[in-house]
Every structure is written in C-alpha cells, then in structure tokens.
Write an enzyme that holds these catalytic residues in place. Structure first.
Site, PDB file in Angstrom:
ATOM      1  N   ALA A  67      90.312  -5.679  54.103  1.00 60.41           N
ATOM      2  CA  ALA A  67      90.684  -6.786  53.222  1.00 60.41           C
ATOM      3  C   ALA A  67      89.483  -7.707  53.062  1.00 60.41           C
ATOM      4  CB  ALA A  67      91.842  -7.557  53.842  1.00 60.41           C
ATOM      5  N   GLY A 111      91.929  -2.568  56.193  1.00 60.42           N
ATOM      6  CA  GLY A 111      92.687  -2.145  55.012  1.00 60.42           C
ATOM      7  C   GLY A 111      92.122  -0.901  54.346  1.00 60.42           C
ATOM      8  N   GLU A 114      93.606   1.805  56.345  1.00 63.61           N
ATOM      9  CA  GLU A 114      95.041   1.844  56.012  1.00 63.61           C
ATOM     10  C   GLU A 114      95.274   2.478  54.636  1.00 63.61           C
ATOM     11  OE1 GLU A 114      95.348  -2.417  56.887  1.00 63.61           O
ATOM     12  OE2 GLU A 114      97.084  -1.950  58.127  1.00 63.61           O
ATOM     13  N   GLU A 134      91.020  -5.469  63.028  1.00 65.03           N
ATOM     14  CA  GLU A 134      91.663  -6.757  62.691  1.00 65.03           C
ATOM     15  C   GLU A 134      91.772  -7.712  63.869  1.00 65.03           C
ATOM     16  OE1 GLU A 134      92.556  -3.879  61.451  1.00 65.03           O
ATOM     17  OE2 GLU A 134      93.203  -4.101  59.363  1.00 65.03           O
TER      18      GLU A 134
HETATM   19  N1  COA Z   1      85.411  -8.893  53.429  1.00 61.36           N
HETATM   20  C1  COA Z   1      84.528  -9.658  52.757  1.00 61.36           C
HETATM   21  N2  COA Z   1      83.208  -9.396  52.743  1.00 61.36           N
HETATM   22  C2  COA Z   1      82.780  -8.328  53.424  1.00 61.36           C
HETATM   23  C3  COA Z   1      83.651  -7.496  54.150  1.00 61.36           C
HETATM   24  C4  COA Z   1      85.014  -7.820  54.140  1.00 61.36           C
HETATM   25  N3  COA Z   1      85.931  -7.068  54.767  1.00 61.36           N
HETATM   26  N4  COA Z   1      82.924  -6.513  54.744  1.00 61.36           N
HETATM   27  C5  COA Z   1      81.647  -6.731  54.386  1.00 61.36           C
HETATM   28  N5  COA Z   1      81.544  -7.828  53.598  1.00 61.36           N
HETATM   29  C6  COA Z   1      80.361  -8.429  53.009  1.00 61.36           C
HETATM   30  C7  COA Z   1      79.539  -9.166  54.059  1.00 61.36           C
HETATM   31  O1  COA Z   1      80.035 -10.471  54.250  1.00 61.36           O
HETATM   32  C8  COA Z   1      78.170  -9.150  53.426  1.00 61.36           C
HETATM   33  O2  COA Z   1      78.117 -10.151  52.443  1.00 61.36           O
HETATM   34  P1  COA Z   1      76.737 -10.963  52.157  1.00 61.36           P
HETATM   35  O3  COA Z   1      75.782  -9.938  51.654  1.00 61.36           O
HETATM   36  O4  COA Z   1      77.133 -11.967  51.136  1.00 61.36           O
HETATM   37  O5  COA Z   1      76.316 -11.532  53.472  1.00 61.36           O
HETATM   38  C9  COA Z   1      78.136  -7.790  52.715  1.00 61.36           C
HETATM   39  O6  COA Z   1      79.496  -7.399  52.542  1.00 61.36           O
HETATM   40  C10 COA Z   1      77.431  -6.722  53.510  1.00 61.36           C
HETATM   41  O7  COA Z   1      78.037  -6.679  54.796  1.00 61.36           O
HETATM   42  P2  COA Z   1      77.162  -6.504  56.137  1.00 61.36           P
HETATM   43  O8  COA Z   1      78.042  -6.868  57.280  1.00 61.36           O
HETATM   44  O9  COA Z   1      75.879  -7.224  56.026  1.00 61.36           O
HETATM   45  O10 COA Z   1      76.900  -4.935  56.052  1.00 61.36           O
HETATM   46  P3  COA Z   1      76.583  -3.914  57.242  1.00 61.36           P
HETATM   47  O11 COA Z   1      76.215  -2.636  56.559  1.00 61.36           O
HETATM   48  O12 COA Z   1      75.648  -4.506  58.230  1.00 61.36           O
HETATM   49  O13 COA Z   1      77.995  -3.708  57.999  1.00 61.36           O
HETATM   50  C11 COA Z   1      80.375  -3.342  58.087  1.00 61.36           C
HETATM   51  C12 COA Z   1      79.062  -3.054  57.349  1.00 61.36           C
HETATM   52  C13 COA Z   1      81.474  -2.708  57.242  1.00 61.36           C
HETATM   53  C14 COA Z   1      80.350  -2.689  59.490  1.00 61.36           C
HETATM   54  C15 COA Z   1      80.581  -4.867  58.253  1.00 61.36           C
HETATM   55  O14 COA Z   1      80.385  -5.467  56.969  1.00 61.36           O
HETATM   56  C16 COA Z   1      81.951  -5.262  58.728  1.00 61.36           C
HETATM   57  O15 COA Z   1      82.215  -5.201  59.918  1.00 61.36           O
HETATM   58  N6  COA Z   1      82.843  -5.696  57.803  1.00 61.36           N
HETATM   59  C17 COA Z   1      84.148  -6.218  58.152  1.00 61.36           C
HETATM   60  C18 COA Z   1      85.099  -5.131  58.590  1.00 61.36           C
HETATM   61  C19 COA Z   1      86.432  -5.720  59.000  1.00 61.36           C
HETATM   62  O16 COA Z   1      86.550  -6.481  59.931  1.00 61.36           O
HETATM   63  N7  COA Z   1      87.474  -5.333  58.256  1.00 61.36           N
HETATM   64  C20 COA Z   1      88.819  -5.742  58.537  1.00 61.36           C
HETATM   65  C21 COA Z   1      89.201  -6.886  57.702  1.00 61.36           C
HETATM   66  S1  COA Z   1      90.871  -7.354  58.033  1.00 61.36           S
END
Ligand code: COA
Length: 260
Positions: A67, A111, A114, A134
């Site tokens: 999400a 999500g 999911e 989450e």
């Molecule tokens: N929601 C909103 N923005 C998100 C996002 C999410 N779920 N996942 C990634 N982004 C955004 C980051 O904030 C970042 O934005 P920015 O460039 O403005 O700083 C951009 O996407 C790139 O993410 P980044 O974390 O720098 O990439 P990465 O390749 O180092 O890592 C992930 C990738 C997927 C491992 C990491 O982004 C992550 O852990 N995301 C969240 C996953 C999560 O907790 N999901 C459950 C949500 S309920």
C-alpha cells in the site's frame, strides 16, 4: 477503454495485462491504482475476447511494494469499512469470473504480496522478493494477507512470516508453496503467456466452474465442497462445449469451444 495513469493496460490476443504504473514509488498501491484496476476488471468482465488477466508491475524491480505508505499514514478507523478498500478489491479479484495470473517481476511486499495471493496462479522471476512487512509499521496485513497466506502455506509458516516480516526469495516462496514457479527474468513473460495459453485452450465454462468449486469448497466442509463440485459438473454436463470436448477427443481433432 478510458486512459489510465496509475496502471497501463495491454492486450495480447485473449490475454490482458494490467501493469501497475508507479515505478518511481516501487509500484506502491495508491487508491488510484485500486480504482483503475477495479474499473478495468469491470469492463473486462463483459468483454468475451478477454480470457485471462495478468497482473504485473512496470519496470524491472518491483511488482508492487505494498500500500502507498503516505496514504496509509492518513487513514482513519472508518476508512477500513469504506467501499473500494484493498481487501474488497482483492476479494473481487479472487472471485473474478476469468482466470488471473500474478506475473511477479520483483518486490511483492505487503499489499503487493496480497495482490499476488488473490490471483489464481503466481509465477515469479528469480529476483522477486515476497513478504508481509506491515508489522514494521505497527499495523497488520489486512487485504486478505492473514487469511490467504495461512491457507496457501499453512498456519505455522504464515504466523512466522507475518510476525517477523521476513522477506523471502522467489525460490523460498516456491519451496513453501506461495508461488507455483520461478523463472529467469528474461523468460518471465514467455512463461506466463505459455501458462495463460494452456488455460485458454480449455473449455472456458469448465475454467469458471473449477475456480468456483475450488474457492467455495476450500472454505467449506468437505461434504459441502463435494456437493458444489457435483452441481458444477451437472451444469457442465449440459453444455455444448462438453459435447464438443468429448467428440473432439474421440474424433482425434482439436476442440472448438464456444462457451455455450
Ligand atoms: N509506499 C509509498 N512509497 C513507497 C513505497 C510504499 N509502499 N515503497 C517504496 N516507496 C517509495 C520510497 O518512499 C521512495 O520514494 P522517494 O524516491 O521519494 O524517496 C521510492 O519508492 C523508492 O524506494 P526505496 O526504498 O528508495 O527503494 P529500494 O529499492 O531501496 O527499496 C523496497 C525497495 C520495496 C524494499 C522499499 O521501498 C520498501 O521497503 N518499501 C516499503 C515496503 C512495505 O513496507 N510495504 C508494506 C506497506 S503496508
């Protein structure tokens, strides 16, 4: 079809691709993504030319990273009950009339994982990663994650994965039964198309009934499930396609199904 921004829609013959189009946010699932997916599925429901739907993410490294956390931050308790929630959209996808495949091209987290679990089949590239992180945000997976993960991989493994938020490689995800198959990234689309074509060659009404019997039966007791199975078969025994399928086999030719 109207133009969307948060998703792209592509068609290849009878197969439709719904591509989450927010690569700069790792294809995080905003409200707009969910609305556009729902609108597309509504339209495809009535389109007889579409026989299979494939979900994927744009770019090389993310299917969907969950999400949209900036939107999540402003959610209130009553938002959970509003129409169009992620849980509602995924239940719609799970019960969708046409077969669905998750073509997991990278991170499938929260999500995103999911969404993949709500699809009928999950095929991933070797570098894909799966997890339900989450609890790191002090919330739980609530788009079906606590229920579908346990049903797919067993209660013990589901509890472990959700409580630890551990990220699994594609091969680990395959090992525990979360996904069906892992292929090199360059072969992912080819593999998904191959599986979709296999399904499209089947009697389309039988595909619908098989989905229905498995989904309904899985959540019911055995006796109810077996009754649903029998009733579904009774419907199929009355179809022209059943006559065509059996005749084609006996006449050593390919069947021509018409969904009648
Ligand atoms: N929601 C909103 N923005 C998100 C996002 C999410 N779920 N996942 C990634 N982004 C955004 C980051 O904030 C970042 O934005 P920015 O460039 O403005 O700083 C951009 O996407 C790139 O993410 P980044 O974390 O720098 O990439 P990465 O390749 O180092 O890592 C992930 C990738 C997927 C491992 C990491 O982004 C992550 O852990 N995301 C969240 C996953 C999560 O907790 N999901 C459950 C949500 S309920």
């Amino acid at each position: 079809m109207e133009k969307f921004e948060a998703i792209l829609v592509e068609r290849k013959g009878n197969i439709a691709f719904i591509i989450i189009n927010r690569p700069d946010q790792r294809n995080a699932l905003s409200k707009q993504v969910l609305e556009e997916i729902t609108a597309t599925l509504e339209e495809f429901k009535h389109d007889e030319r579409i026989g299979c739907i494939v979900f994927t993410g744009r770019g090389e490294n993310s299917f969907a990273a969950g999400a949209d956390i900036s939107q999540l931050k402003t959610r209130t308790p009553l938002d959970v009950f509003k129409p169009g929630s992620m849980q509602e959209v995924y239940s719609y996808i799970e019960a969708y009339d046409k077969p669905t495949i998750a073509m997991v091209n990278g991170y499938a987290l929260g999500g995103g994982c999911e969404l993949a679990m709500a699809c009928d089949i999950r095929i991933a590239s070797e570098h894909a990663k799966f997890g339900l992180p989450e609890l790191n945000l002090a919330i739980i997976p609530s788009a079906g994650g606590t229920q579908r993960l346990a049903r797919l991989v067993g209660k013990g493994k589901a509890i472990e994965l959700i409580l630890t938020g551990k990220m699994l490689s594609a091969s680990e995800a395959q090992h525990i039964g979360l996904i069906s198959e892992t292929v090199p990234a360059a072969k992912l689309k080819e593999k998904v198309l191959e599986v979709a074509e296999q399904i499209l060659a089947k009697g389309p009404l039988a595909v619908k009934m098989a989905k229905l019997a498995i989904h309904l039966g899985f959540d019911a007791d055995m006796k109810t499930g077996l009754t649903v199975e029998r009733l579904a078969q009774a419907v199929l025994f009355a179809t022209e396609d059943k006559n065509e399928g059996t005749s084609a086999f006996l006449e050593k030719r390919k069947p021509q199904f018409t969904a009648n």
